[in-house]
Design a protein around this motif. Structure first.
Motif, PDB file in Angstrom:
ATOM      1  N   ARG A  30      50.739  53.170 -15.220  1.00  0.00           N
ATOM      2  CA  ARG A  30      49.696  53.237 -16.249  1.00  0.00           C
ATOM      3  C   ARG A  30      49.571  51.914 -16.990  1.00  0.00           C
ATOM      4  N   GLU A  31      50.699  51.250 -17.281  1.00  0.00           N
ATOM      5  CA  GLU A  31      50.651  49.996 -18.025  1.00  0.00           C
ATOM      6  C   GLU A  31      49.906  48.921 -17.236  1.00  0.00           C
ATOM      7  N   PHE A  32      50.160  48.846 -15.934  1.00  0.00           N
ATOM      8  CA  PHE A  32      49.463  47.871 -15.098  1.00  0.00           C
ATOM      9  C   PHE A  32      47.965  48.139 -15.097  1.00  0.00           C
ATOM     10  N   LEU A  33      47.566  49.387 -14.930  1.00  0.00           N
ATOM     11  CA  LEU A  33      46.142  49.717 -14.890  1.00  0.00           C
ATOM     12  C   LEU A  33      45.466  49.425 -16.230  1.00  0.00           C
ATOM     13  N   ASP A  34      46.174  49.655 -17.328  1.00  0.00           N
ATOM     14  CA  ASP A  34      45.604  49.366 -18.639  1.00  0.00           C
ATOM     15  C   ASP A  34      45.335  47.871 -18.795  1.00  0.00           C
TER      16      ASP A  34
END
Length: 792
Positions: A450-454
């Protein structure tokens, strides 16, 4: 000599590149030679490697460019990174930091032979499908984009603009972006990798299968669960400081030959080295390092092992459990056997792990590992006596149903003695292809965090999908269900590398469009969809000139060092494009209204790196740091004893031992590469370090298992694998070869034997195909099987 279920003509079958009499295919115009197997008693590398390299360069006609390339490979000062394995570059800037297989890989890429439009005009796809895989790649470098013409059954030239429009239009017309899949091999540089995943996610899919799905997926998942990182924590300096090295499931002399330098240096400084492998490979005996001119001149070899342990296939976890059990038993009276302070401060789950070790009997450990208690104790003693230990492993550990549990058992063993977060200690997976780890770091992940996609959403102004995409196995299954219409392969040879060859080929043929970005002709170009494109790219050895000048690409080695690679040779054709340029061309065709500055990125790769620095954790100040001597190392929180796990500590695993003992009458078979091979590229039918000449369609067997089946050397046999669902897949007419391998075990070469691995035979822990642990029967070939005498 082919799978009974492969619909292609037998000569084109990747499981059958040899003649029915078992003699290997000819190389070039040389006549077929009879097979031979003799014990290899020489040091790894040394004069044997020098002779092999010279012979190869002469065969390829690389008298000048070959030596020039050798002097530029793996150099920090404007050199290019070896397109072979991912072993780190020498820390001292060694000018000859190279190996036999790396030179062959470069020579294969730099060949003067060309596959141009005249070649394709002269040969139909049907005709080429009957050529051997060696013959296909041996035709040379691709020179211009080609499109398949079904009316003539030939590839014909197509302009780059039209090729990009064809791909773009087909992708635009999909009713769901998840009906496309974007595969990546480990040769793709970091900048092209980042653009590739950005394109897929802007299109709206996380269908990003890659070669890691078939190789080290188990390693990543296990270490992520145990340590909060999917990567090893050690670097080459740690290898130089370790007191003990444990090498599991690695054929270093062929798969990571530059490791031999580290092993020889370790032995000479007094470190203990334990090799764990069903086969005692050449790297586990002794070596002569070619760039050590004194040793070469004196023909002086150095030992590379203290102890060789041969577990049964799949028995590594039981062996590791036995070593841990020995330490825990000793800890009652030996304070050095267990680092109690480290365990108490930095780990979670120790009590449960101790209980499972105590509950596992020595009899069961011996039975499952295939190793005696005495030898397990000898390995445990080496581990206990070392202040700093590294455990390194490769596909011999991961390509099993229980691969994740086994890697976690490696971590368990390291945690018991605090071998983490300090110099000379830790887990060290041996990645295969040169940038396979960089591919995953830079976004090739069908299960993105999720952090990468954000960050991708914030920096690149796209709306990336959040659901899981399809990995390699799921992509093949979806193709066969008609759910994947477009398959794009960025490097590699997917049709040969994937499991269940016939099923994979059938899936590729269901696609509306297959696209392969390649340097050479290979099987994947002939197993195509209703429409097909071959898009030729620059090799890593070649100069990459864009509007902003000559460009460099970065790669990440297996120990998280990121450095630049710059080609030195004129491109094989003026019509070749770089991988970033090809990705950008496809992206613009598929996303004509995209705000992403695809063309601007390609003009100067520094621009790509600036964006990567904002998105990727650990890539801050990318452009400056990558130009430092030897580049930079991506930070590893677990190395600093910061564990990004739910407990905030390193997690012990208490998995039970799997039952890996073959049923009566069956064998556990593992696939592997020969020495004269790199992944699916085969340079010859020899396997020097195993003493094999002129033969690939073989099965290595324990001599007692052969006698039990009434077999002698070179007897033709049928090899049949039984899948979980009860279906069978067979290879016929292979030759039985006696070898020093544990009872109940067998081995043979990939990609020929990939046909035996059913698509459903993948690990439920990692989704990796279990190519190292197939259940097979080996019987005398039906055509030569003796009929029993009639009664009476």
């Amino acid at each position: 000599m082919h799978s009974s279920e492969d619909p292609r003509p037998a000569p084109a079958d990747p499981a059958a590149p040899t003649a029915p009499d078992g003699v290997g295919p000819s190389v070039g115009d040389a006549p077929r030679q009879p097979p031979a197997v003799e014990p290899y008693r020489h040091p790894a590398a040394g004069w044997g490697a020098a002779k092999s390299v010279t012979k190869f360069l002469v065969r390829e006609g690389e008298y000048l460019d070959g030596p020039r390339a050798i002097m530029r490979m793996n150099h920090e000062d404007g050199g290019f990174d070896c397109p072979g394995c991912a072993w780190p570059d020498d820390l001292k800037g060694l000018k000859l930091d190279l190996c036999e297989n790396g030179i062959k890989h470069v020579g294969w890429e730099m060949t003067r032979k060309r596959v141009d439009r005249a070649f394709f005009a002269a040969h139909t796809v049907t005709e080429l499908s009957e050529w051997s895989d060696f013959a296909l790649e041996d035709q040379g470098r691709l020179t211009e984009p080609m499109v398949y013409d079904p009316e003539t059954d030939r590839y014909r030239p197509i302009a780059w603009r039209d090729a990009f429009e064809l791909v773009g239009r087909t992708l635009r017309e999909l009713d769901d972006p998840n009906r496309a899949a974007f595969y990546t091999s480990g040769r793709l540089g970091n900048e092209a990798t980042f653009l590739y995943q950005l394109m897929a996610r802007e299109l709206g899919t996380n269908n990003l299968p890659d070669c890691s799905n078939m190789c080290h997926e188990a390693s990543g998942r296990a270490m992520q669960a145990a340590l909060g990182t999917g990567k090893g924590t050690v670097d080459l300096k740690d290898w130089e400081a370790a007191d003990a090295l444990f090498i599991l499931g690695v054929n270093a002399a062929s798969n990571a030959p530059r490791m031999l330098t580290a092993l020889a240096a370790a032995y000479e400084r007094g470190a203990r080295i334990v090799h764990v492998n069903p086969l005692v490979e050449a790297a586990a005996r002794r070596t002569i390092i070619p760039h050590d001119f004194v040793d070469m001149a004196l023909n002086k070899s150095t030992r590379t092992s203290t102890l060789n342990v041969q577990p049964r296939i799949g028995g590594d976890m039981a062996l590791l459990r036995g070593m841990a059990k020995a330490l825990l038993e000793q800890s009652a009276h030996d304070p050095k056997a267990l680092d109690r302070r480290f365990v108490e401060r930095h780990t979670s789950g120790f009590a449960e792990y101790r209980a499972v070790c105590e509950a596992t009997s020595w009899a069961e450990i011996e039975r499952q590992s295939g190793v005696s208690r005495a030898q397990i104790l000898a390995a445990a003693r080496i581990y206990r006596d070392a202040d700093r230990s590294i455990v390194s492993w490769c596909l011999g550990v991961t390509q099993h149903e229980h691969g994740v549990d086994t890697v976690r058992e490696i971590v368990n063993l390291l945690l018991l003695r605090g071998n983490l977060g300090r110099e000379g200690a830790g887990p060290s997976p041996v990645r295969g292809h040169s940038n396979v780890q960089g591919n995953r770091t830079c976004g090739i992940d069908h299960r993105p965090g999720r952090e990468f996609l954000d960050r991708l959403r914030e920096v690149c102004r796209i709306d990336p999908p959040t659901g899981h995409g399809k990995d390699t196995v799921a992509t093949i299954e979806a193709m066969n269900r008609g759910e994947i219409e477009v398959f794009v392969g960025m490097g590699g040879n997917f049709a040969l590398a994937a499991p269940d060859t016939a099923y994979t080929h059938a899936g590729l043929r269901t696609c509306a469009l297959t696209v392969h970005v390649s340097t050479k002709l290979n099987r994947s170009h002939l197993v195509h969809g209703r429409q097909a494109l071959i898009l030729p790219c620059l090799g890593r050895t070649e100069k990459d000139r864009q509007r902003g000048g000559e460009q460099s690409s970065s790669v990440e080695d297996s120990m998280s060092m990121v450095h630049l690679s710059r080609g030195m040779k004129r491109p094989a054709s003026p019509l070749l494009l770089s991988e970033p340029a090809i990705v950008a061309g496809i992206a613009r065709g598929a996303l004509p209204d995209s705000a992403t500055p695809w063309e601007w990125y390609v003009e100067d790769y520094d621009r790509i790196r600036d964006t990567m620095a904002e998105v990727l954790d650990g890539f801050e100040d990318f452009n400056r740091r990558v130009r430092l001597p030897l580049g930079f190392r991506i930070k590893q929180p677990a190395r600093e004893l910061v564990f990004l796990t739910p407990s905030g500590k390193a997690e012990f695993s208490a998995a039970p031992l799997p039952d890996v003992v073959p049923a009566p009458g069956t064998l556990a078979l593992g696939t592997m590469r020969s020495h004269d091979q790199w992944n699916t590229t085969i340079y010859s039918d020899d396997d020097r370090y195993r003493g094999v000449k002129n033969l690939r369609t073989l099965v290595f067997m324990n001599p007692d298992d052969m006698r039990e089946r009434g077999l002698t050397e070179f007897d033709p046999v049928d090899v049949t694998a039984t899948a979980r669902d009860g279906s069978t897949r067979s290879l016929h007419g292979y030759l039985a070869v006696p070898y020093d391998i544990p009872r109940g075990c067998a081995a043979g070469y990939m990609p020929e034997m990939n046909v035996l691995c059913a698509i459903g035979d993948h690990s439920t822990q990692s989704d990796q195909p279990i190519m190292k642990h197939l259940k097979v029967t080996v019987t005398a070939a039906a055509s030569r099987r003796k009929e029993p005498a009639a009664a009476g």
